[in-house]
Design a protein around this motif. Sequence first.
Motif, short mmCIF file in Angstrom:
data_model
loop_
_atom_site.label_atom_id
_atom_site.label_comp_id
_atom_site.label_asym_id
_atom_site.label_seq_id
_atom_site.Cartn_x
_atom_site.Cartn_y
_atom_site.Cartn_z
N LYS A 197 0.83 -1.21 0.00
CA LYS A 197 0.00 0.00 0.00
C LYS A 197 0.86 1.26 0.00
N VAL A 198 1.90 1.18 -0.80
CA VAL A 198 2.83 2.32 -0.87
C VAL A 198 2.15 3.61 -1.34
N LEU A 199 1.12 3.47 -2.20
CA LEU A 199 0.45 4.67 -2.71
C LEU A 199 -0.89 4.94 -2.01
N GLU A 200 -1.07 4.37 -0.82
CA GLU A 200 -2.30 4.64 -0.08
C GLU A 200 -2.47 6.15 0.10
N GLY A 201 -3.61 6.68 -0.32
CA GLY A 201 -3.86 8.11 -0.20
C GLY A 201 -3.51 8.90 -1.45
N ALA A 202 -2.79 8.29 -2.39
CA ALA A 202 -2.48 8.97 -3.65
C ALA A 202 -3.68 8.86 -4.59
N GLY A 257 -3.40 2.96 -4.27
CA GLY A 257 -3.94 4.30 -4.52
C GLY A 257 -5.42 4.32 -4.88
N VAL A 317 8.52 5.65 -6.15
CA VAL A 317 8.39 4.69 -5.03
C VAL A 317 8.89 3.30 -5.38
#
Lengths: 337, 337, 337
Positions: A40-45, A71, A317
């Motif tokens: 979930k590296v782009l969670e909130g993107a 994301g 990322v």
Amino acid sequence: MSFKGDHILSVSQFDRDNIQHVFQIARSMQPYASRQKRTKVLEGAILGNLFFEPSTRTRVSFGCAFNLLGGEVRETTGMESSALSKGESLFDTARVISSYSDVIAMRHPQSGSVAEFALGSRVPVINGGDGANEHPTQALLDLFTIERELAGSGLTIDGMHIAMVGDLKFGRTVHSLSKLLALYKDVRFTLIAPKELAMPDDIISAIENAGHQVHITEVLEGNVNADIVYQTRIQEERFPSKDEANLYRGKFRLNQEIYTKYCKSNTVIMHPLPRDSRAEANELDNDLNLNPNLAIFRQADNGILVRMALFALTLGVENILTNYECAVPWYSNKHSG
Amino acid sequence: MSFKGDHILSVSQFDRDNIQHVFQIARSMQPYASRQKRTKVLEGAILGNLFFEPSTRTRVSFGCAFNLLGGEVRETTGMESSALSKGESLFDTARVISSYSDVIAMRHPQSGSVAEFALGSRVPVINGGDGANEHPTQALLDLFTIERELAGSGLTIDGMHIAMVGDLKFGRTVHSLSKLLALYKDVRFTLIAPKELAMPDDIISAIENAGHQVHITEVLEGNVNADIVYQTRIQEERFPSKDEANLYRGKFRLNQEIYTKYCKSNTVIMHPLPRDSRAEANELDNDLNLNPNLAIFRQADNGILVRMALFALTLGVENILTNYECAVPWYSNKHSG
Amino acid sequence: MSFKGDHILSVSQFDRDNIQHVFQIARSMQPYASRQKRTKVLEGAILGNLFFEPSTRTRVSFGCAFNLLGGEVRETTGMESSALSKGESLFDTARVISSYSDVIAMRHPQSGSVAEFALGSRVPVINGGDGANEHPTQALLDLFTIERELAGSGLTIDGMHIAMVGDLKFGRTVHSLSKLLALYKDVRFTLIAPKELAMPDDIISAIENAGHQVHITEVLEGNVNADIVYQTRIQEERFPSKDEANLYRGKFRLNQEIYTKYCKSNTVIMHPLPRDSRAEANELDNDLNLNPNLAIFRQADNGILVRMALFALTLGVENILTNYECAVPWYSNKHSG
């Protein structure tokens, strides 16, 4: 080597080195795509997924690729409902929508529109196809597929033989792919098309000037004993009229009988999809579905990996994916698939 | 008993035992739906929500049910913009889109299309309505509602009396519901419809062969003193022409006056929604909104619970929901609703 | 002072005190919007984003604002595909859809429709524009922008001079903004419009009765030496016919030459967007893009902040945003923008 903050607008941005870098990141996406784990590296993107021209497959592929990195996706489909139809410039649209997003994927029917849009954007823009011009993510996923499929037979892109079949004039995927293949060594191109739909001269020159062999023909039979056969669809929407498109529909058909007779035993069959399975077209017969060398679905699956890689790279990322890994607690049979 | 990895295509997959299992899981979803707490068991999972025929309510219900379990939703609406209009087979669409998703909900105007699609899918497919054929999630939520509403009066589905009203020919919801009810004991069916829109013979036979009573009539008055009155809408889109649909619109109307005169004091009123509130139709008068036995909105609310249950079951997470629970920090007045 | 659980339907709900409260929360959203950090306070919450009339910009702005607070978005666009076209009342639609959501943003072509919808809703409804009637979030973001821009020159809304230009009859944004400005002191209004598109009398009376000065003219030149120039678009969709709209298109154009000649050196230029950049309209020339007082894009950016504030307030999380903060691990150049 980094794509951080870059737009991805054209295959001309790529050379062998940065292609290998994209492919290496794409391969690292496999465990997420096959649901062995997730990140979930782009969670909130937020991805702005702007499809001013319909393309379910590409749109959903971009959207899912972004979701698979954690994301969110905000989407726009169609032209009518957009501010563009009220006289807004692409610059204004870009300036506003890019403020709402972290990255944008965009398709638009007009050549050059995505590059024009990118000038106004505050975030990276990935070209999802601009009319007859470019479709760089398709070209990259095609190349990625070729490399992967050939590797199974111990072959490489250097020295391979590819036959491109069908509409080589309007089919932008074969144009973009040809430009990428020209970066490699000693590729043999067999271009099979009706004279009216022949590969444009500038692309043939570019291939030849890069030292590759080109053979041009209007006949399928006897010319598909290649390592790769890349079949295309007659795209009605690129022709001046439906009637003209119909002149060429179904002109080149590949089925198991022809495959057995004219292809190598390990010729890989590709197609940018969707394939037209109506009787009057039937570009790739369903009887090929059982042929293990039919790579069209693996090709579509690879699209997710390549798009995930491009999102990770443009957002910088690609090296921290594993820091955000989690388990997948739900049932999936994709691990083996 | 498990639905893990299964497609949900037809009510014929269900018997009393697995229906009770679905309902038990559906009941366990109530605290999440009413925002007392939330679960993120499906965080990172992707629903492919494919609505090739418009249906805002069902589409949003599937989407929200998946969000309520923590998952993401990628959507497709309409036919024109899809690859299907370029001649792609349902098998190909399924093979590609299912690679992008963890589960698929699909509606399509054509009978049998969802089952055909499921053959190509690599993930579970839930039928959201395929033309005049099946709509199993609606039938399950109807049955769930009947059981819940009757329980309030100490009644059970075994032995109850249901009156079905309106278009019993094209209305697939009454077909599917009848098949499920046939699994129970001693149900009394009163079928109220114009002769031209009568319940199909095969369904009547099935009900009778299962030992239930069937009474057929064209008159509403005097025939609605049932435990359940299931009113339907004249669905223009299922008729050969709008004119033909108009012949029957507004033929059976239920309002508070008729209710008081002909219904039991606790007759439960149901409707698959949307109800047509235009003067020329007015199937269920707005004056019934104050009647506590009008169950149509509770019925729609139950749709979320049943769809959450089916997602949890097909993805095999029905027993680990509580492991992923979190508090709801925002304001909601649904707890009491 | 709280908006918890409230609908936001009209600018008439606001006074100077609660406007300042909204603006204070809006300012606290800046770090999230510019990606210095993020908050997931609304993780698991669902926005029903119902756009029964197309408006890409407003729809995406609401959706992204909700995503930026950590929430999920379920969307509906267009009228045709909705149950409303099957005769469902707004009350029914509201009752059902609100059960699926935690908050709703809605646009609809019909005056009063959003308020009618809110009567059936179980969750807060935010009006995203109902025909020629109201568009309160636009009015608030306009006012927020005016306050911010003036502050740069040490000015306040009290005592300022605003010139409104263009279609002041159908342009609901200038109506709503005027009502809000009337809450302040000693505002000087210059209303520049063709007689046929003049500001409605009731709004002029309201402004004058609140003690403000109004100057009415049909001439742009010589009348824009104001603190704020608020330019509008001729909105074809609000006119009886396209031909009538065309009569007025391009009547008032502002470019750098006119600005230099007639505006103050720090006159702020605003526009609700989209601006019509076609040659026949060209309301605000592109040569103004280099003018630092062109505030139209900052205005659009402020829309995100104001909508985030309204979501936070109606869901009662405005004081706990920081409890749910996380780092932003991906690349963004918005921090400086």
